[in-house]
Design an enzyme around this catalytic site. Sequence first.
Site, PDB file in Angstrom:
ATOM      1  N   ARG A  45       0.983  -1.095  -0.423  1.00 38.74           N
ATOM      2  CA  ARG A  45       0.056  -0.187   0.680  1.00 38.74           C
ATOM      3  C   ARG A  45       0.735   1.043   0.451  1.00 38.74           C
ATOM      4  NH1 ARG A  45      -2.653  -2.892   4.802  1.00 38.74           N
ATOM      5  NH2 ARG A  45      -0.954  -3.687   4.923  1.00 38.74           N
ATOM      6  N   GLY A  46       2.050   0.648   0.891  1.00 44.07           N
ATOM      7  CA  GLY A  46       2.865   2.181   0.687  1.00 44.07           C
ATOM      8  C   GLY A  46       2.931   3.468  -0.106  1.00 44.07           C
ATOM      9  N   GLU A 102       7.322   2.199  -6.636  1.00 42.12           N
ATOM     10  CA  GLU A 102       7.364   1.581  -5.336  1.00 42.12           C
ATOM     11  C   GLU A 102       7.519   2.676  -3.940  1.00 42.12           C
ATOM     12  OE1 GLU A 102       6.666  -0.118  -2.967  1.00 42.12           O
ATOM     13  OE2 GLU A 102       8.354  -1.654  -2.291  1.00 42.12           O
ATOM     14  N   ASP A 106      14.210  -0.543   0.790  1.00 40.38           N
ATOM     15  CA  ASP A 106      15.452  -0.985   1.671  1.00 40.38           C
ATOM     16  C   ASP A 106      16.569  -2.589   1.554  1.00 40.38           C
ATOM     17  OD1 ASP A 106      15.746  -0.916   4.514  1.00 40.38           O
ATOM     18  OD2 ASP A 106      14.290  -2.339   5.356  1.00 40.38           O
ATOM     19  N   GLY A 108      15.965  -4.717  -0.489  1.00 40.43           N
ATOM     20  CA  GLY A 108      16.288  -4.823  -1.765  1.00 40.43           C
ATOM     21  C   GLY A 108      14.795  -6.155  -1.978  1.00 40.43           C
ATOM     22  N   ASN A 109      14.384  -6.847  -0.874  1.00 42.70           N
ATOM     23  CA  ASN A 109      13.826  -8.115  -1.017  1.00 42.70           C
ATOM     24  C   ASN A 109      13.037  -8.312  -1.497  1.00 42.70           C
ATOM     25  OD1 ASN A 109      16.431  -9.439  -0.388  1.00 42.70           O
ATOM     26  ND2 ASN A 109      15.566  -9.075   1.763  1.00 42.70           N
ATOM     27  N   LEU A 111      11.148  -5.702  -4.301  1.00 45.74           N
ATOM     28  CA  LEU A 111      11.103  -5.593  -5.567  1.00 45.74           C
ATOM     29  C   LEU A 111      11.838  -6.806  -5.973  1.00 45.74           C
ATOM     30  CD1 LEU A 111       9.750  -3.309  -6.596  1.00 45.74           C
ATOM     31  CD2 LEU A 111      11.468  -2.274  -6.423  1.00 45.74           C
TER      32      LEU A 111
HETATM   33  P1  IMP Z   1      12.517  -4.090   2.086  1.00 47.25           P
HETATM   34  O1  IMP Z   1      12.415  -5.612   0.853  1.00 47.25           O
HETATM   35  O2  IMP Z   1      13.588  -4.609   2.823  1.00 47.25           O
HETATM   36  O3  IMP Z   1      13.096  -3.638   0.059  1.00 47.25           O
HETATM   37  O4  IMP Z   1      11.696  -3.452   2.028  1.00 47.25           O
HETATM   38  C1  IMP Z   1      11.036  -2.579   1.132  1.00 47.25           C
HETATM   39  C2  IMP Z   1       9.638  -2.505   1.926  1.00 47.25           C
HETATM   40  O5  IMP Z   1       8.867  -3.138   3.467  1.00 47.25           O
HETATM   41  C3  IMP Z   1       8.454  -1.386   1.615  1.00 47.25           C
HETATM   42  O6  IMP Z   1       8.060  -1.179   0.477  1.00 47.25           O
HETATM   43  C4  IMP Z   1       8.309  -0.790   2.812  1.00 47.25           C
HETATM   44  O7  IMP Z   1       7.039  -1.155   2.994  1.00 47.25           O
HETATM   45  C5  IMP Z   1       8.943  -1.726   4.052  1.00 47.25           C
HETATM   46  N1  IMP Z   1       9.870  -0.548   4.524  1.00 47.25           N
HETATM   47  C6  IMP Z   1      11.140  -0.728   4.466  1.00 47.25           C
HETATM   48  N2  IMP Z   1      11.538   0.578   5.192  1.00 47.25           N
HETATM   49  C7  IMP Z   1      10.875   0.983   5.802  1.00 47.25           C
HETATM   50  C8  IMP Z   1      10.817   2.772   6.457  1.00 47.25           C
HETATM   51  O8  IMP Z   1      11.518   3.030   7.107  1.00 47.25           O
HETATM   52  N3  IMP Z   1       9.367   2.682   7.331  1.00 47.25           N
HETATM   53  C9  IMP Z   1       7.840   2.250   6.181  1.00 47.25           C
HETATM   54  N4  IMP Z   1       7.800   1.165   6.499  1.00 47.25           N
HETATM   55  C10 IMP Z   1       9.529   0.409   5.278  1.00 47.25           C
HETATM   56 MG    MG Z   2       6.120  -0.935   1.044  1.00 47.25          MG
END
Ligand code: IMP
Ligand code: MG
Length: 185
Positions: A45-46, A102, A106, A108-109, A111
């Site tokens: 939803r972000g 997006e 973070d 990257g997992n 995406l």
């Molecule tokens: P990744 O798979 O670690 O890249 O995480 C990405 C997802 O984690 C994003 O789409 C967000 O929903 C959530 N996320 C990562 N960091 C934050 C943050 O600082 N605040 C809120 N949501 C986050």
């Molecule tokens: Mg998100």
Amino acid sequence: MQPWQDFIKEVLIPEDQLQRRIAELGEQINNDYAGKELLIICILRGGVMFMVDLIKHIKVPLATEFMAVSSYGAGARQSTGEVRITLDLNTTIAGKHVLIVEDIIDSGNTLASVIELLETRNPKDLFVCTLLDKHERREVEVPIRYTGFKIENHFVFGYGLDMDDFYRNLPFIGTVDIEKYDPSL
Ligand code: IMP
Ligand code: MG
């Protein structure tokens, strides 16, 4: 729900700065996709706030789609390597110019899994537009074509990003003072 004023550390990106940068990204996209049609895929939803504001600046013909993914062990503030599709697209992407929108990348997992899945559906091309990039935390490389802001490694909320599902509606991005945040309130 705790008022955000109680745990905010600072306003990292104020509303006017967000909107200025989003307009710039829109201009870049207009140049890069001139003469083409776009399929924008918003990751729920972000990504919603960002997508809505971004597409107002895009002049090339576009369609929108939504996809929702969740990390196994959702609720944690850290995503695992495994991602589950909880809402899939309603349309074929074969032969289309696809742009994933997006909120934040973070580890990257999330995406990386989405890209891997979508590539199997043979889009003409597939690029990523993220509002925020927490580059220090990357565990898997994801190709990003458009980045709003590179940020340091702190937890952020607002403008689509949540803390336990709240605060997505705020028009700015703030950092959390985790010692002051109490999810039970
Ligand atoms: P990744 O798979 O670690 O890249 O995480 C990405 C997802 O984690 C994003 O789409 C967000 O929903 C959530 N996320 C990562 N960091 C934050 C943050 O600082 N605040 C809120 N949501 C986050
Ligand atoms: Mg998100």
